[in-house]
Design a protein around this motif. Structure first.
Motif, PDB file in Angstrom:
ATOM      1  N   ALA A  90      76.696  24.183  37.743  1.00  0.00           N
ATOM      2  CA  ALA A  90      76.779  23.339  36.560  1.00  0.00           C
ATOM      3  C   ALA A  90      75.310  23.273  35.910  1.00  0.00           C
ATOM      4  O   ALA A  90      75.671  23.311  34.656  1.00  0.00           O
ATOM      5  CB  ALA A  90      77.466  22.742  37.254  1.00  0.00           C
ATOM      6  N   SER A  91      74.909  23.251  36.349  1.00  0.00           N
ATOM      7  CA  SER A  91      73.362  23.162  36.201  1.00  0.00           C
ATOM      8  C   SER A  91      72.692  24.103  35.043  1.00  0.00           C
ATOM      9  O   SER A  91      72.510  23.561  33.805  1.00  0.00           O
ATOM     10  CB  SER A  91      71.564  22.963  36.835  1.00  0.00           C
ATOM     11  N   PHE A  92      73.164  25.278  35.355  1.00  0.00           N
ATOM     12  CA  PHE A  92      73.028  26.308  34.625  1.00  0.00           C
ATOM     13  C   PHE A  92      73.695  26.276  33.341  1.00  0.00           C
ATOM     14  O   PHE A  92      73.222  26.789  32.195  1.00  0.00           O
ATOM     15  CB  PHE A  92      72.502  27.886  35.217  1.00  0.00           C
ATOM     16  N   ILE A  93      75.514  26.262  33.396  1.00  0.00           N
ATOM     17  CA  ILE A  93      76.489  26.602  32.257  1.00  0.00           C
ATOM     18  C   ILE A  93      75.622  25.615  31.199  1.00  0.00           C
ATOM     19  O   ILE A  93      75.806  25.476  30.485  1.00  0.00           O
ATOM     20  CB  ILE A  93      77.426  25.765  33.011  1.00  0.00           C
ATOM     21  N   SER A  94      75.605  23.999  32.028  1.00  0.00           N
ATOM     22  CA  SER A  94      75.173  22.591  31.084  1.00  0.00           C
ATOM     23  C   SER A  94      73.964  23.590  29.960  1.00  0.00           C
ATOM     24  O   SER A  94      74.196  23.285  28.783  1.00  0.00           O
ATOM     25  CB  SER A  94      74.808  21.670  31.915  1.00  0.00           C
ATOM     26  N   ILE A  95      72.748  23.487  30.621  1.00  0.00           N
ATOM     27  CA  ILE A  95      71.458  24.484  30.154  1.00  0.00           C
ATOM     28  C   ILE A  95      71.393  25.582  29.248  1.00  0.00           C
ATOM     29  O   ILE A  95      71.173  25.510  27.978  1.00  0.00           O
ATOM     30  CB  ILE A  95      70.667  24.533  30.483  1.00  0.00           C
ATOM     31  N   GLY A  96      72.383  26.463  29.612  1.00  0.00           N
ATOM     32  CA  GLY A  96      72.866  27.948  28.999  1.00  0.00           C
ATOM     33  C   GLY A  96      73.791  27.365  27.809  1.00  0.00           C
ATOM     34  O   GLY A  96      73.272  27.563  26.489  1.00  0.00           O
ATOM     35  N   LEU A  97      74.223  26.663  27.845  1.00  0.00           N
ATOM     36  CA  LEU A  97      75.344  26.127  27.004  1.00  0.00           C
ATOM     37  C   LEU A  97      75.144  25.903  25.758  1.00  0.00           C
ATOM     38  O   LEU A  97      75.306  26.192  24.701  1.00  0.00           O
ATOM     39  CB  LEU A  97      76.863  25.940  27.464  1.00  0.00           C
ATOM     40  N   GLY A  98      73.716  24.106  25.823  1.00  0.00           N
ATOM     41  CA  GLY A  98      72.981  24.185  25.356  1.00  0.00           C
ATOM     42  C   GLY A  98      71.836  25.107  23.989  1.00  0.00           C
ATOM     43  O   GLY A  98      71.695  24.423  23.256  1.00  0.00           O
TER      44      GLY A  98
END
Length: 445
Positions: A90-98
């Motif tokens: 979820a962290s990678f998804i959040s930062i990557g999407l940002g």
């Protein structure tokens, strides 16, 4: 009561906006800042203090009871591994999407450059983030100090040791387990009392922000706000879709149950304020307390989806405002840096700004750029805090389902005149009672 409370909280939000805007346009700013704002702030601070009163004993008791009743230590390790794995993804998804959205939308191009001194004064001294210091800070040297300061991560560690030890003691530790169980019930009962004050706190929080800053400031930063909230909406869609893969149609039930903690987190910009109510609502959804008591506190330190998206979004936004073109390789390094430095910041005031400032300094970007987003940080914080709540609710429910331990949610029903009192903590007993009453009604018909 739940539906009325939701309505009252919404009413508090609307009244707060109206009263705050009226004061901003009719009263001298100096008078608002010195004489009116402190009273509005008092209304929300009372609520936040009462919530903080509940956090430490609630986390301690729920984890201790949960682990003591779990029995199988391998199950604890398996749940912990699955939780951390989910948090990392979820962290990678959040930062990557940002990073993706801020590069596509480029909200920082043409943004106003503020005074550098204002940024330094507002952010204050930025302490260098060291991995060794963070790791050491996880382990408490004094359990009472950890609870007194509401250090969620340290309380979690102590509670894990206590729960495992009581499970090992067996019958000798049974009295303490019963005491911890009673403590958890008492904390939930107090939560019910405190939540009655939530609409007033929500009113005070929003009235204070709008009275001091006005709604006009949103026009200046409308592009940043719209694009950031659009990115959050995409993140919500991704998280809820992942939840639907495991929970199927029960994801809609989960959304309905978490609407109150969601509104509290949004209006107060505090994830901690929503925690006690989140425990209660996940109980109703069917998540056993031994699971939510372990995963939720862990998530509040390691699963800050909204905060992580904000940090990646804001860092590149500032670079864009200063006309600095960052190559993809550098942006990936920034992503990894934020991934590590964002862990365990939940209890740090203005934590996201501190991490952003430290990251800017590390990569030679203008630290004073933080002042660009300071003016609307409260409005950005509301969105990212609500996203943190959604992310942790989905993570806890999915892992519970993954473990095959998700129970049938407690039905909302009108109390039978001869029924014993039913609370959110009633669990299976309350569910069986409801089913018996339904069966009785069918028989009568």
């Amino acid at each position: 009561m739940d539906r009325r409370l939701t309505l009252y909280i919404l009413l508090g939000m609307v009244l707060g906006l109206i009263v705050g805007a009226t004061l901003f346009y009719t009263v001298d700013p100096a008078i608002i800042k010195e004489s009116i704002s402190p009273w509005f702030k008092l209304l929300s601070d009372i609520f936040l203090n009462l919530i903080k009163l509940l956090v430490a004993p609630l986390i301690l008791s729920t984890i201790v009871v949960g682990i003591a009743h779990m029995g199988d230590s391998s199950a604890l390790g398996r749940i912990g591994f699955r939780a951390i794995s989910w948090f990392i993804i979820a962290s990678f998804i959040s930062i990557g999407l940002g990073l993706l959205m801020v590069n596509l939308l480029e909200p920082g191009v043409g943004a106003p450059i503020p005074d550098a001194a204002a940024a330094v004064a507002a952010v204050g001294e930025v302490k260098e983030l060291k991995a060794t210091e963070f790791i050491l800070s996880i382990f408490p040297k004094n359990a009472f100090e950890a609870m007194a300061t509401n250090n969620i991560l340290q309380i979690l560690v102590f509670s894990l040791f206590a729960g495992v030890a009581l499970a090992a003691l067996g019958e000798k530790g049974a009295a303490l387990v019963r005491g911890a169980d009673a403590l958890a019930e008492m904390m939930l009962q107090i939560t019910g009392y405190v939540m009655r004050y939530a609409p007033i706190a929500v009113f005070g929080a929003l009235a204070n922000v709008v009275a001091v800053n006005g709604l006009g400031i949103l026009k200046i930063y409308v592009e940043l706000l719209v694009e950031f909230y659009f990115a959050l909406l995409i993140l919500w869609t991704i998280l809820l879709t992942l939840g639907w893969v495991f929970l199927r149609n029960r994801i809609w039930t989960l959304i309905r149950y978490i609407r109150q903690p969601l509104m509290i987190a949004f209006s107060t910009a505090s994830s901690e304020a929503a925690l006690p109510k989140m425990f209660e609502q996940l109980d109703r959804f069917g998540v056993p307390r031994r699971i939510s008591g372990f995963i939720l506190p862990l998530g509040y330190s390691f699963n800050l989806d909204g905060s992580m998206m904000y940090m990646s979004f804001a860092t590149i936004f500032i670079a864009q405002a200063y006309g600095i073109d960052l190559p993809i390789a550098t942006q990936i390094l920034i992503l990894l840096t934020l991934m590590i430095s964002s862990k365990g910041i939940a209890a740090v005031p203005r934590a996201s700004l501190v991490v952003i400032t430290g990251t800017l300094a590390m990569f030679g970007l203008p630290v004073e750029g933080v002042a660009i987003i300071l003016a609307i940080d409260q409005f950005l914080d509301m969105g990212r805090t609500a996203t943190n709540v959604v992310g942790n609710a989905v993570a806890t429910s999915v892992i519970t389902k993954w473990e095959g331990m998700l129970e049938v949610e407690e039905p909302e029903f009108v109390e039978h005149p001869h029924a014993p009192a039913h609370t959110a903590a009633g669990g299976k007993a309350g569910l069986e009672l409801a089913e018996d009453m339904v069966e009785d009604e069918r028989t009568k018909r």
